[in-house]
Design a protein around this motif. Structure first.
Motif, PDB file in Angstrom:
ATOM      1  N   ALA A 172      56.807  -3.683   9.427  1.00  0.00           N
ATOM      2  CA  ALA A 172      55.851  -4.107  10.457  1.00  0.00           C
ATOM      3  C   ALA A 172      55.951  -5.614  10.671  1.00  0.00           C
ATOM      4  N   ASN A 173      56.080  -6.376   9.599  1.00  0.00           N
ATOM      5  CA  ASN A 173      56.250  -7.831   9.723  1.00  0.00           C
ATOM      6  C   ASN A 173      57.484  -8.171  10.542  1.00  0.00           C
ATOM      7  N   ASP A 174      58.562  -7.417  10.332  1.00  0.00           N
ATOM      8  CA  ASP A 174      59.801  -7.670  11.067  1.00  0.00           C
ATOM      9  C   ASP A 174      59.632  -7.449  12.566  1.00  0.00           C
ATOM     10  N   ASN A 175      58.675  -6.603  12.958  1.00  0.00           N
ATOM     11  CA  ASN A 175      58.508  -6.251  14.374  1.00  0.00           C
ATOM     12  C   ASN A 175      57.222  -6.800  14.990  1.00  0.00           C
ATOM     13  N   LEU A 176      56.581  -7.760  14.342  1.00  0.00           N
ATOM     14  CA  LEU A 176      55.326  -8.293  14.878  1.00  0.00           C
ATOM     15  C   LEU A 176      55.489  -8.872  16.280  1.00  0.00           C
ATOM     16  N   SER A 177      56.608  -9.495  16.522  1.00  0.00           N
ATOM     17  CA  SER A 177      56.793 -10.141  17.826  1.00  0.00           C
ATOM     18  C   SER A 177      57.285  -9.178  18.903  1.00  0.00           C
ATOM     19  N   ARG A 225      49.494   4.223   8.346  1.00  0.00           N
ATOM     20  CA  ARG A 225      49.397   4.009   9.799  1.00  0.00           C
ATOM     21  C   ARG A 225      48.120   3.259  10.155  1.00  0.00           C
ATOM     22  N   SER A 226      47.016   3.703   9.613  1.00  0.00           N
ATOM     23  CA  SER A 226      45.731   3.065   9.890  1.00  0.00           C
ATOM     24  C   SER A 226      45.742   1.598   9.458  1.00  0.00           C
ATOM     25  N   TYR A 227      46.245   1.354   8.272  1.00  0.00           N
ATOM     26  CA  TYR A 227      46.330  -0.023   7.765  1.00  0.00           C
ATOM     27  C   TYR A 227      47.237  -0.872   8.644  1.00  0.00           C
ATOM     28  N   LEU A 228      48.405  -0.338   8.996  1.00  0.00           N
ATOM     29  CA  LEU A 228      49.376  -1.119   9.762  1.00  0.00           C
ATOM     30  C   LEU A 228      48.875  -1.482  11.145  1.00  0.00           C
ATOM     31  N   VAL A 229      48.198  -0.585  11.803  1.00  0.00           N
ATOM     32  CA  VAL A 229      47.680  -0.888  13.140  1.00  0.00           C
ATOM     33  C   VAL A 229      46.729  -2.084  13.058  1.00  0.00           C
ATOM     34  N   ARG A 230      45.813  -2.039  12.111  1.00  0.00           N
ATOM     35  CA  ARG A 230      44.873  -3.169  11.945  1.00  0.00           C
ATOM     36  C   ARG A 230      45.606  -4.440  11.512  1.00  0.00           C
ATOM     37  N   TYR A 231      46.587  -4.279  10.624  1.00  0.00           N
ATOM     38  CA  TYR A 231      47.353  -5.422  10.134  1.00  0.00           C
ATOM     39  C   TYR A 231      48.116  -6.100  11.280  1.00  0.00           C
ATOM     40  N   VAL A 232      48.779  -5.315  12.111  1.00  0.00           N
ATOM     41  CA  VAL A 232      49.546  -5.873  13.233  1.00  0.00           C
ATOM     42  C   VAL A 232      48.603  -6.562  14.214  1.00  0.00           C
ATOM     43  N   GLU A 233      47.473  -5.942  14.511  1.00  0.00           N
ATOM     44  CA  GLU A 233      46.506  -6.561  15.421  1.00  0.00           C
ATOM     45  C   GLU A 233      46.031  -7.904  14.869  1.00  0.00           C
ATOM     46  N   ARG A 234      45.723  -7.937  13.586  1.00  0.00           N
ATOM     47  CA  ARG A 234      45.244  -9.172  12.958  1.00  0.00           C
ATOM     48  C   ARG A 234      46.327 -10.255  12.973  1.00  0.00           C
ATOM     49  N   GLU A 235      47.540  -9.893  12.595  1.00  0.00           N
ATOM     50  CA  GLU A 235      48.626 -10.874  12.547  1.00  0.00           C
ATOM     51  C   GLU A 235      48.958 -11.400  13.948  1.00  0.00           C
ATOM     52  N   ARG A 236      48.929 -10.546  14.928  1.00  0.00           N
ATOM     53  CA  ARG A 236      49.183 -11.011  16.299  1.00  0.00           C
ATOM     54  C   ARG A 236      48.058 -11.930  16.772  1.00  0.00           C
ATOM     55  N   TYR A 237      46.841 -11.615  16.418  1.00  0.00           N
ATOM     56  CA  TYR A 237      45.710 -12.468  16.778  1.00  0.00           C
ATOM     57  C   TYR A 237      45.863 -13.832  16.134  1.00  0.00           C
ATOM     58  N   LEU A 238      46.182 -13.849  14.861  1.00  0.00           N
ATOM     59  CA  LEU A 238      46.363 -15.135  14.154  1.00  0.00           C
ATOM     60  C   LEU A 238      47.516 -15.940  14.748  1.00  0.00           C
ATOM     61  N   ALA A 239      48.579 -15.258  15.152  1.00  0.00           N
ATOM     62  CA  ALA A 239      49.721 -15.960  15.747  1.00  0.00           C
ATOM     63  C   ALA A 239      49.323 -16.604  17.078  1.00  0.00           C
ATOM     64  N   ARG A 240      48.460 -15.951  17.838  1.00  0.00           N
ATOM     65  CA  ARG A 240      48.008 -16.532  19.119  1.00  0.00           C
ATOM     66  C   ARG A 240      47.094 -17.725  18.897  1.00  0.00           C
ATOM     67  N   GLN A 241      46.405 -17.752  17.764  1.00  0.00           N
ATOM     68  CA  GLN A 241      45.471 -18.843  17.479  1.00  0.00           C
ATOM     69  C   GLN A 241      46.200 -20.120  17.081  1.00  0.00           C
ATOM     70  N   ASN A 242      47.410 -19.993  16.591  1.00  0.00           N
ATOM     71  CA  ASN A 242      48.166 -21.171  16.128  1.00  0.00           C
ATOM     72  C   ASN A 242      49.021 -21.753  17.174  1.00  0.00           C
TER      73      ASN A 242
END
Length: 137
Positions: free
Chosen positions: A55-60, A120-137
């Protein structure tokens, strides 16, 4: 849903009940059983690490968070299969009756499905959170 939640405990109860009465258990057998149990659990942890790494590899990547999670789950299917096989072998070793072995198959399938859905449940929330944090920086 309640019925599904009772399947695993019942299967484990059947595992205990399927041992022949008076069967000898020594410290060596108990240690082997603990090692078998920790083996499938280690494989489960390896699977969870794999899906998070993928999931980290595909965040972008473009697309919805669920799509990223599904790609990660697909990429780590061999790890999930290994965990499933190890758990089933562990339970099969505990069973002596054909009914117990049937329960072991059902329990292994349920644990595998639950593991995939929790990931799956964890990853969906994890990806949403990581993408949100990336937009904040």
């Amino acid at each position: 849903m309640k019925k599904l939640l009772t399947v695993l405990p019942l299967a484990l109860l059947a595992a205990c009940a399927s041992q022949p009465p008076g069967s000898p258990t020594d410290a060596g057998a108990d240690a082997l059983s603990v090692a078998d149990a920790s083996g499938w659990q280690a494989l489960r942890a390896k699977y969870m690490d794999c899906v998070q790494r993928k999931a980290n590899d595909n965040l972008s990547a473009k697309g919805q968070s669920r799509d990223v999670a599904d790609l990660a789950l697909s990429a780590c299917q061999p790890e999930l299969d290994a965990m499933h096989n190890a758990f089933r072998s562990y339970l099969d070793a505990q069973m002596s009756s054909s009914h117990g072995k049937s329960s072991a198959r059902q329990a292994a399938a349920r644990v595998t499905t639950d593991t995939r859905e929790k990931a799956r449940s964890y990853l969906v929330r994890y990806v949403e959170r990581e993408r949100y944090l990336a937009r904040q920086n």
